[in-house]
Motif scaffolding. Structure first.
Motif, PDB file in Angstrom:
ATOM      1  N   VAL A  76      58.374  80.913  70.395  1.00 32.04           N
ATOM      2  CA  VAL A  76      58.930  81.063  69.043  1.00 32.04           C
ATOM      3  C   VAL A  76      58.513  82.407  68.457  1.00 32.04           C
ATOM      4  O   VAL A  76      59.337  83.122  67.863  1.00 32.04           O
ATOM      5  CB  VAL A  76      58.463  79.899  68.137  1.00 32.04           C
ATOM      6  CG1 VAL A  76      58.827  80.177  66.683  1.00 32.04           C
ATOM      7  CG2 VAL A  76      59.073  78.588  68.589  1.00 32.04           C
ATOM      8  N   PHE A  77      57.243  82.759  68.624  1.00 28.67           N
ATOM      9  CA  PHE A  77      56.759  84.043  68.116  1.00 28.67           C
ATOM     10  C   PHE A  77      57.480  85.207  68.796  1.00 28.67           C
ATOM     11  O   PHE A  77      57.950  86.144  68.135  1.00 28.67           O
ATOM     12  CB  PHE A  77      55.250  84.151  68.354  1.00 28.67           C
ATOM     13  CG  PHE A  77      54.669  85.476  67.955  1.00 28.67           C
ATOM     14  CD1 PHE A  77      54.405  85.767  66.630  1.00 28.67           C
ATOM     15  CD2 PHE A  77      54.395  86.445  68.922  1.00 28.67           C
ATOM     16  CE1 PHE A  77      53.874  87.000  66.264  1.00 28.67           C
ATOM     17  CE2 PHE A  77      53.869  87.671  68.561  1.00 28.67           C
ATOM     18  CZ  PHE A  77      53.608  87.947  67.230  1.00 28.67           C
ATOM     19  N   LEU A  78      57.595  85.151  70.127  1.00 24.93           N
ATOM     20  CA  LEU A  78      58.238  86.237  70.879  1.00 24.93           C
ATOM     21  C   LEU A  78      59.713  86.360  70.510  1.00 24.93           C
ATOM     22  O   LEU A  78      60.215  87.463  70.244  1.00 24.93           O
ATOM     23  CB  LEU A  78      58.076  85.983  72.380  1.00 24.93           C
ATOM     24  CG  LEU A  78      58.671  87.037  73.316  1.00 24.93           C
ATOM     25  CD1 LEU A  78      57.983  88.384  73.114  1.00 24.93           C
ATOM     26  CD2 LEU A  78      58.562  86.598  74.766  1.00 24.93           C
ATOM     27  N   PHE A  79      60.431  85.221  70.463  1.00 27.92           N
ATOM     28  CA  PHE A  79      61.864  85.251  70.169  1.00 27.92           C
ATOM     29  C   PHE A  79      62.135  85.719  68.738  1.00 27.92           C
ATOM     30  O   PHE A  79      63.067  86.493  68.493  1.00 27.92           O
ATOM     31  CB  PHE A  79      62.486  83.878  70.393  1.00 27.92           C
ATOM     32  CG  PHE A  79      62.762  83.557  71.844  1.00 27.92           C
ATOM     33  CD1 PHE A  79      62.168  84.290  72.856  1.00 27.92           C
ATOM     34  CD2 PHE A  79      63.621  82.521  72.200  1.00 27.92           C
ATOM     35  CE1 PHE A  79      62.410  84.002  74.191  1.00 27.92           C
ATOM     36  CE2 PHE A  79      63.874  82.224  73.533  1.00 27.92           C
ATOM     37  CZ  PHE A  79      63.268  82.970  74.528  1.00 27.92           C
ATOM     38  N   SER A  80      61.331  85.245  67.787  1.00 23.86           N
ATOM     39  CA  SER A  80      61.543  85.652  66.390  1.00 23.86           C
ATOM     40  C   SER A  80      61.243  87.134  66.208  1.00 23.86           C
ATOM     41  O   SER A  80      61.932  87.842  65.461  1.00 23.86           O
ATOM     42  CB  SER A  80      60.681  84.817  65.446  1.00 23.86           C
ATOM     43  OG  SER A  80      59.314  84.930  65.777  1.00 23.86           O
ATOM     44  N   MET A  81      60.236  87.635  66.921  1.00 20.83           N
ATOM     45  CA  MET A  81      59.907  89.057  66.841  1.00 20.83           C
ATOM     46  C   MET A  81      61.056  89.904  67.400  1.00 20.83           C
ATOM     47  O   MET A  81      61.447  90.917  66.801  1.00 20.83           O
ATOM     48  CB  MET A  81      58.616  89.337  67.615  1.00 20.83           C
ATOM     49  CG  MET A  81      58.022  90.697  67.358  1.00 20.83           C
ATOM     50  SD  MET A  81      56.347  90.862  68.028  1.00 20.83           S
ATOM     51  CE  MET A  81      56.673  90.787  69.786  1.00 20.83           C
ATOM     52  N   LEU A  82      61.614  89.488  68.535  1.00 21.18           N
ATOM     53  CA  LEU A  82      62.749  90.211  69.117  1.00 21.18           C
ATOM     54  C   LEU A  82      64.001  90.084  68.250  1.00 21.18           C
ATOM     55  O   LEU A  82      64.782  91.030  68.141  1.00 21.18           O
ATOM     56  CB  LEU A  82      63.039  89.675  70.521  1.00 21.18           C
ATOM     57  CG  LEU A  82      61.982  89.982  71.595  1.00 21.18           C
ATOM     58  CD1 LEU A  82      62.317  89.264  72.895  1.00 21.18           C
ATOM     59  CD2 LEU A  82      61.873  91.477  71.840  1.00 21.18           C
ATOM     60  N   GLY A  83      64.175  88.918  67.609  1.00 19.93           N
ATOM     61  CA  GLY A  83      65.360  88.709  66.773  1.00 19.93           C
ATOM     62  C   GLY A  83      65.322  89.518  65.492  1.00 19.93           C
ATOM     63  O   GLY A  83      66.370  89.955  64.988  1.00 19.93           O
ATOM     64  N   ILE A  84      64.125  89.737  64.929  1.00 16.27           N
ATOM     65  CA  ILE A  84      64.010  90.489  63.673  1.00 16.27           C
ATOM     66  C   ILE A  84      64.170  91.991  63.905  1.00 16.27           C
ATOM     67  O   ILE A  84      64.643  92.716  63.016  1.00 16.27           O
ATOM     68  CB  ILE A  84      62.657  90.179  62.998  1.00 16.27           C
ATOM     69  CG1 ILE A  84      62.650  88.735  62.491  1.00 16.27           C
ATOM     70  CG2 ILE A  84      62.371  91.122  61.840  1.00 16.27           C
ATOM     71  CD1 ILE A  84      61.325  88.298  61.913  1.00 16.27           C
ATOM     72  N   THR A  85      63.828  92.472  65.104  1.00 16.47           N
ATOM     73  CA  THR A  85      63.846  93.916  65.382  1.00 16.47           C
ATOM     74  C   THR A  85      65.207  94.567  65.089  1.00 16.47           C
ATOM     75  O   THR A  85      65.266  95.560  64.349  1.00 16.47           O
ATOM     76  CB  THR A  85      63.426  94.174  66.842  1.00 16.47           C
ATOM     77  OG1 THR A  85      62.112  93.650  67.049  1.00 16.47           O
ATOM     78  CG2 THR A  85      63.436  95.658  67.154  1.00 16.47           C
ATOM     79  N   PRO A  86      66.342  94.068  65.610  1.00 16.75           N
ATOM     80  CA  PRO A  86      67.625  94.700  65.262  1.00 16.75           C
ATOM     81  C   PRO A  86      68.002  94.504  63.805  1.00 16.75           C
ATOM     82  O   PRO A  86      68.694  95.355  63.220  1.00 16.75           O
ATOM     83  CB  PRO A  86      68.630  94.005  66.198  1.00 16.75           C
ATOM     84  CG  PRO A  86      68.007  92.698  66.529  1.00 16.75           C
ATOM     85  CD  PRO A  86      66.541  92.955  66.576  1.00 16.75           C
ATOM     86  N   LEU A  87      67.570  93.379  63.190  1.00 15.06           N
ATOM     87  CA  LEU A  87      67.886  93.156  61.784  1.00 15.06           C
ATOM     88  C   LEU A  87      67.211  94.200  60.904  1.00 15.06           C
ATOM     89  O   LEU A  87      67.788  94.653  59.908  1.00 15.06           O
ATOM     90  CB  LEU A  87      67.438  91.747  61.355  1.00 15.06           C
ATOM     91  CG  LEU A  87      68.124  90.572  62.065  1.00 15.06           C
ATOM     92  CD1 LEU A  87      67.532  89.255  61.599  1.00 15.06           C
ATOM     93  CD2 LEU A  87      69.621  90.586  61.802  1.00 15.06           C
TER      94      LEU A  87
END
Length: 416
Positions: A76-87
Motif C-alpha cells: 500500500v505504501f509503495l503503490f500510493s507513493m508511485l500513484g502520487i508521483t505523477p499527480l
C-alpha cells in the motif's frame, strides 16, 4: 442609380436583426454539446496523455484495491507513493497553466500555495493522525532532497552536457534564497536548543509557544519576500546575460496556455482531491511499511517520502540545466526549499495549532544539525555564481551521506 429597396435590403442584412442572429448562432455554437465534449476530450488528452510520468497513474486505484484485498502495508505504501508521483507533476502543470491567465502577483501566490501542495496535503493528514515526527521529517527531507539531490543532479548533468563552457547563474538570487534558508535554520534551531539545554520557563510549553511565534514571523518574512520579488524591485535579480539572450529564447519564454482557465481550475480541484485520497492511505501505511520493509520510520520519512513530491521538480531542474538555463534550475531547486522552510513548515505549525496538535519547530538535534550543515554547504557552492559537474557530484555524494545517516538513525521519540 441603386433603388431604395436594395439599400433597405442591405440595411436589414447588416442591421440589429442580423447582429442578433449572429449572436444567437455564436451562443448556440458555444453551447453545442459536441464542441463541449470535444473540448473535454482535448483537455483530458493534454493533461493525461502528454506526460510519460502518467504511466504510473494506475498505481493510484491499485492502492485502494491492495488496501482492501491484501492488507499489506508495504505494498500500500509503495503503490500510493508511485500513484502520487505523477499527480504531483500534473498539479504543478495545472498551476503553471493557471498562472498564464493571472497577473504576476496572483501567479506568485498560486505557486506558493500549489507549488508544494503534495507535501502540504501529506503533512496535514499526518498531523490529523498525530504523527508530528513524520510531518517534521518529511518536510525536512523535501528540503534536503531539493538542495542536495535535485540541484546536484542538475549541476552534474548540465555540467557534462555543457562541459566546454562555464554555466553561470544570478548570484543575487542565490544570496537572497540562502539568507532565507539560514533564517529558517535559525527558526528551527532555537526551539531545539531551548529543549536540549533545559532552559525553558515552562517545561514543554515554552518551545511550543516559541515555535508558534517564530512560525508567524517566518510567514510574514516569506510574504514580504514574495511581495519584494513580484514588485518592481525584482529587476535587481535579473538573470545573467539577458541582454545577450537570442531572440529565439525570448520567444520560447512567451508561453501560450494549452488549456483554458476554468479547465485549469477544475483540474486543480480534481488532482488535489485524488492526492488527498491517496495521501491518507500513504500516511496510514507508514508504520506498517516500516515493520514489513524493515526500514526505520526516519529513513522512510526523510528519504523515501520526498521522492513523491520532488520527482517532477527533479526532471524539470535537470532539463533546464541541460539547456543552460541555470536560473530556472535554481528557482526550481532552491526556490522550492525556501518555500517549504519559510512557508510550508510554519503553515503546518499554525494548522496544528488550530487542530490542537502540539506541532513545533523542535526538529530534534540530529535533524537540525543536518539541515544547518546542508544550508552552509549549498551556500558555499553557490557563492561564486558558477556551476560544473564536479559541484554536482559533490552535492550528490553529500546526499548519499545524509541518506546513510538516516538509515542508521533511531528517532529519540520512537526509542522512548
Amino acid at each position: 442609380m441603386e433603388s431604395p429597396q436594395i439599400e433597405m435590403g442591405a440595411f436589414k442584412a447588416n442591421g440589429p436583426q442580423a447582429q442578433n442572429g449572429g449572436l444567437r448562432s455564436s451562443m448556440v455554437q458555444s453551447l453545442n454539446p459536441r464542441r463541449t465534449i470535444e473540448g473535454v476530450l482535448r483537455s483530458i488528452r493534454i493533461v493525461i496523455f502528454t506526460s510519460k510520468l502518467n504511466l504510473l497513474l494506475p498505481f493510484g486505484p491499485a492502492t485502494i484495491v491492495v488496501h482492501f484485498a491484501a492488507k499489506g502495508h508495504g505494498l500500500v505504501f509503495l503503490f500510493s507513493m508511485l500513484g502520487i508521483t505523477p499527480l504531483a507533476e500534473r498539479l504543478g502543470y495545472a498551476t503553471e497553466q493557471l498562472t498564464l491567465y493571472t497577473g504576476s502577483t496572483v501567479g506568485g501566490l498560486l505557486n506558493a500555495t500549489f507549488g508544494n501542495a503534495t507535501e502540504m496535503i501529506i503533512a496535514i493528514y499526518a498531523l490529523k493522525n498525530g504523527m508530528i515526527r513524520v510531518v517534521q521529517q518529511s518536510l525536512l527531507g523535501s528540503i534536503l532532497s531539493n538542495m542536495l539531490l535535485v540541484m546536484g543532479c542538475a549541476f552534474f548533468v548540465g555540467g557534462i552536457v555543457n562541459r566546454n563552457k562555464d554555466q553561470v547563474f544570478s548570484k543575487a538570487t542565490a544570496v537572497v534564497n540562502s539568507g532565507l534558508l539560514l533564517m529558517a535554520v535559525m527558526g528551527l534551531m532555537f526551539p531545539a536548543v531551548l529543549h536540549f539545554t533545559h532552559s525553558e520557563v515552562r517545561q514543554g510549553a515554552s518551545e511550543v509557544s516559541l515555535s508558534r511565534f517564530s512560525s508567524c514571523v517566518m510567514l510574514v518574512a516569506y510574504t514580504s519576500y514574495l511581495y519584494f520579488q513580484l514588485s518592481g524591485r525584482s529587476n535587481v535579480y535579473s538573470q545573467i546575460g539577458t541582454e545577450e539572450m537570442p531572440n529565439e529564447d525570448v520567444a520560447e519564454e512567451d508561453e501560450e496556455a494549452e488549456i483554458g482557465m476554468w479547465e485549469s481550475i477544475i483540474w486543480l480541484a480534481v488532482l488535489t482531491l485524488w492526492v488527498s485520497i491517496l495521501s491518507e492511505y500513504l500516511v496510514n501505511a507508514i508504520e506498517g511499511a516500516s515493520d514489513s520493509l524493515n526500514l526505520p520510520v526516519a529513513f522512510i520519512s526523510v528519504i523515501l517520502l520526498p521522492i513523491v513530491g520532488n520527482a517532477a521538480e527533479h526532471a524539470s531542474a535537470i532539463m533546464f540545466a541541460m539547456k543552460d538555463k541555470l536560473d530556472i534550475t535554481l528557482g526550481v531547486a532552491i526556490g522550492s526549499s525556501t518555500q517549504i522552510s519559510m512557508f510550508v513548515i510554519p503553515f503546518c505549525v499554525v494548522v496544528g495549532w488550530m487542530m490542537g496538535q502540539k506541532m513545533d519547530l523542535n526538529f530534534q538535534l540530529f535533524e537540525t544539525a543536518t539541515l544547518f550543515i546542508t544550508v552552509l554547504v549549498v551556500a558555499f557552492m553557490l557563492q561564486d555564481g558558477t556551476a560544473n559537474y564536479l559541484k554536482g557530484l559533490m552535492l550528490i555524494l553529500c546526499y548519499l551521506i545524509v541518506a546513510a545517516s538516516f538509515f542508521v538513525h533511531v528517532d529519540p521519540h520512537s526509542s522512548d
